[in-house]
Design an enzyme around this catalytic site. Structure first.
Site, PDB file in Angstrom:
ATOM      1  N   HIS A   1      65.472  17.086  41.669  1.00 46.59           N
ATOM      2  CA  HIS A   1      66.141  18.008  42.589  1.00 46.59           C
ATOM      3  C   HIS A   1      67.657  17.750  42.621  1.00 46.59           C
ATOM      4  O   HIS A   1      68.456  18.667  42.421  1.00 46.59           O
ATOM      5  CB  HIS A   1      65.538  17.840  43.990  1.00 46.59           C
ATOM      6  CG  HIS A   1      66.139  18.739  45.032  1.00 46.59           C
ATOM      7  ND1 HIS A   1      65.541  19.907  45.427  1.00 46.59           N
ATOM      8  CD2 HIS A   1      67.289  18.647  45.756  1.00 46.59           C
ATOM      9  CE1 HIS A   1      66.295  20.502  46.352  1.00 46.59           C
ATOM     10  NE2 HIS A   1      67.358  19.749  46.568  1.00 46.59           N
ATOM     11  N   GLU A   2      68.023  16.508  42.847  1.00 50.79           N
ATOM     12  CA  GLU A   2      69.457  16.196  42.969  1.00 50.79           C
ATOM     13  C   GLU A   2      70.166  16.367  41.624  1.00 50.79           C
ATOM     14  O   GLU A   2      71.334  16.756  41.590  1.00 50.79           O
ATOM     15  CB  GLU A   2      69.666  14.785  43.530  1.00 50.79           C
ATOM     16  CG  GLU A   2      69.024  14.523  44.907  1.00 50.79           C
ATOM     17  CD  GLU A   2      69.426  15.515  46.008  1.00 50.79           C
ATOM     18  OE1 GLU A   2      70.532  16.084  45.937  1.00 50.79           O
ATOM     19  OE2 GLU A   2      68.608  15.735  46.943  1.00 50.79           O
TER      20      GLU A   2
ATOM     21  N   GLU B   1      70.954  25.495  46.229  1.00 52.96           N
ATOM     22  CA  GLU B   1      69.517  25.189  46.297  1.00 52.96           C
ATOM     23  C   GLU B   1      68.740  25.914  45.196  1.00 52.96           C
ATOM     24  O   GLU B   1      67.691  25.438  44.767  1.00 52.96           O
ATOM     25  CB  GLU B   1      68.954  25.558  47.676  1.00 52.96           C
ATOM     26  CG  GLU B   1      69.252  24.529  48.753  1.00 52.96           C
ATOM     27  CD  GLU B   1      68.664  23.146  48.481  1.00 52.96           C
ATOM     28  OE1 GLU B   1      67.482  23.060  48.086  1.00 52.96           O
ATOM     29  OE2 GLU B   1      69.395  22.160  48.658  1.00 52.96           O
TER      30      GLU B   1
ATOM     31  N   HIS C   1      71.309  19.885  41.433  1.00 55.13           N
ATOM     32  CA  HIS C   1      72.578  20.100  42.139  1.00 55.13           C
ATOM     33  C   HIS C   1      73.746  19.600  41.285  1.00 55.13           C
ATOM     34  O   HIS C   1      74.785  20.249  41.186  1.00 55.13           O
ATOM     35  CB  HIS C   1      72.589  19.318  43.460  1.00 55.13           C
ATOM     36  CG  HIS C   1      71.812  19.951  44.577  1.00 55.13           C
ATOM     37  ND1 HIS C   1      72.073  21.224  45.034  1.00 55.13           N
ATOM     38  CD2 HIS C   1      70.798  19.481  45.350  1.00 55.13           C
ATOM     39  CE1 HIS C   1      71.250  21.506  46.059  1.00 55.13           C
ATOM     40  NE2 HIS C   1      70.457  20.471  46.253  1.00 55.13           N
TER      41      HIS C   1
HETATM   42 ZN    ZN Z   1      69.014  20.278  47.802  1.00 50.85          ZN
END
Ligand code: ZN
Length: 513
Positions: free
Chosen positions: A271-272, A301, A275
């Protein structure tokens, strides 16, 4: 002053403010990762000082004068039409931020910061003691401060929540979000209840113990395999994973390790990384300017959730990655095949806690919070009544009900910080993400020179996906508003359809519905 000179001067101020903001971010990153406990007190002073200087630099009367000189005002933030497009985007971004910051009286800003500090501390205690009543005065203060802020910005009470939403998702109103979230809820809620009625998909191998040092070794390998250039970032440990941009070539992510939960660290890292890829692929020409960051929380997101869920929880992904994971954990995983692992990482169960929610439930947790925020700001719901309404909504949306407020209304930090309007970004990210993904697949599938996206993922080759995301989304930084970027990339307006089609197809197959 000639317009070139005015622009040059504006860029200089912007660059300096940007350096100050990044310096504060380094102090913040250090506080979350390595700062010894007793260092907190001095650190708070250091942060307040740097942030104060940044605010002062940014809101100088000179800033307002230069923007006006270049034709930028509140109604026409992009300024003089003869300026190059990128400079007009630059002016638009500065003007919007300047209007927000400059309209808040200094005394209000420092009072709000102090109240926020107290509120967050009170929330930590209230959650620990399951004592919502103790948090009520602070939460009331946070609502009031947010409302007051929108008043300074010139909004009526009826428009207050829209003004807050605009901070995170520029241009999107509560009415537009409601029009998306209603059909989303109406289709996800019955799907979730249908899945919950099926036997729970067991994956006992995930309940084994996984040494945390070995997990750390694996996660570092994983981020590199995903395409993270370790010369431009790093991975560290925090209680709550996050990504922070400290410079054009320095984007840091964090994860957390629990020996009884292997998936938590892996999916936080993916997830990170999602980003971070966004921030790392911005056009070098925008380096050091206010344009060198993501467009909005929702678009950000979309990137993290695309990597975490659409790619990271796909069958193809684990065909490629399971052998590497088995090398690190042979005792726990040697007998598991990629199909069983795929099923294991996609187990669905309605639960109380947002951050632990599966892909089907997740948006429902968000819609619930959005509905409550709307009612708090329209004056239709009193802070004292939140716990009861929360329990009822959980039952209606997810079919489960918390026994304690700690597992209910007190679970998230956002409201204690006064971040009202932030929550919708998470569910909007799911929607944007699947619209982008649909277009990516249309563009990359059936080309003879490269493998189709799923085939590339199964081979552990993410280069064509990175290139597409960079060219269509990342390189632009925050030059365009979310709706314009979406239109430019997909030709569409924001829609629930691609996300719902993806979810329904995936889980109908997984659960044989
Ligand atoms: Zn996030």
């Amino acid at each position: 002053m000639k317009s070139e000179e005015a622009l040059e001067r504006l860029h200089k101020i912007d660059r300096e403010v940007n350096h100050l903001i990044k310096t504060a971010a380094i102090l913040q990153w250090d506080q979350e990762t390595y700062l010894p406990p007793r260092g907190v007190e001095d650190r708070a002073e250091q942060l307040a000082l740097i942030e104060g200087i940044a605010h002062e630099r940014f809101t100088t009367p000179e800033m307002g004068r230069l923007l006006t000189e270049l034709g930028s005002d509140t109604k026409n933030p992009s300024g003089d039409e003869k300026l190059p497009p990128v400079e007009r985007d630059f002016l638009k971004t500065l003007r919007r931020a300047y209007d927000r910051e400059a309209l808040l009286p200094q005394a209000f800003v420092s009072d709000a910061a102090r109240a926020q500090g107290l509120s967050q501390a009170a929330w930590v205690e209230a959650r620990k003691n399951n004592d919502f009543a103790a948090f009520v005065p602070h939460l009331k203060a946070m609502v009031e401060i947010s409302r007051k802020k929108t008043e300074y910005w010139g909004f009526s009470q009826a428009a207050a929540y829209n003004a807050l939403l605009d901070l995170y998702e520029p241009g999107l109103t509560a009415a537009e979000i409601t029009a998306l979230f209603t059909p989303l809820r109406d289709r996800l809620s019955p799907l979730l209840k249908k899945i919950a009625a099926q036997p729970y998909m067991d994956a006992p191998f995930l309940d084994r113990i996984f040494d945390t040092d070995q997990q750390a070794r694996y996660n570092r390998q994983l981020m590199e395999k995903l395409g993270f250039d370790l010369r431009r970032g790093r991975l560290d440990i925090t209680a709550h994973p996050f990504t922070t941009t400290l410079g054009f070539d320095d984007v840091r992510i964090t994860t957390r390790y629990h020996s009884d939960n292997l998936l938590s660290s892996i999916f936080s890292t993916i997830h990170e990384s999602g980003h971070a890829f966004y921030e790392l692929n911005i056009d070098p020409a925008l380096r050091g300017t206010c344009l060198a960051e993501g467009v909005s929380m929702g678009i950000h997101e979309s990137q993290s959730r695309l990597w975490e869920n659409v790619i990271g929880r796909s069958r193809a992904f684990w065909e490629g990655q399971l052998p590497g994971l088995k090398d690190v954990f042979p005792d726990q995983l040697s007998a598991v095949d990629s199909d069983a692992f795929y099923r294991g990482v996609n187990r669905v169960r309605p639960s109380l806690i947002r951050v632990e929610a599966d892909e089907v439930s997740y948006s429902l947790h968000i819609i619930l919070r959005f509905e409550l925020e709307k009612r708090l700001f329209s004056g239709d719901l009193a802070v004292e009544d939140l716990p009861a309404v929360w329990r009822q909504s959980m039952w209606d949306f997810l079919g489960v009900e918390p026994e304690t407020d700690a597992e209910g209304v007190l679970q998230d930090v956002h409201w204690s910080q006064g971040s009202f309007g932030y929550f919708p970004s998470y569910a909007l990210g799911n929607l944007y993400g699947l619209q982008f993904w649909k277009k990516l697949r249309q563009d990359l599938q059936g080309r003879s020179d490269i493998p189709a996206p799923e085939a590339a993922i199964a081979q552990g080759d993410f280069s064509t996906i990175h290139a597409w995301l960079r060219d269509h989304i990342h390189q632009w930084g925050r030059r365009f508003d979310p709706a314009d970027l979406l239109k430019q990339v997909t030709g569409e307006t924001l829609s629930v359809t691609p996300f719902l089609e993806y979810i329904e197809a995936k889980y109908t197959e997984l659960y044989e519905l």
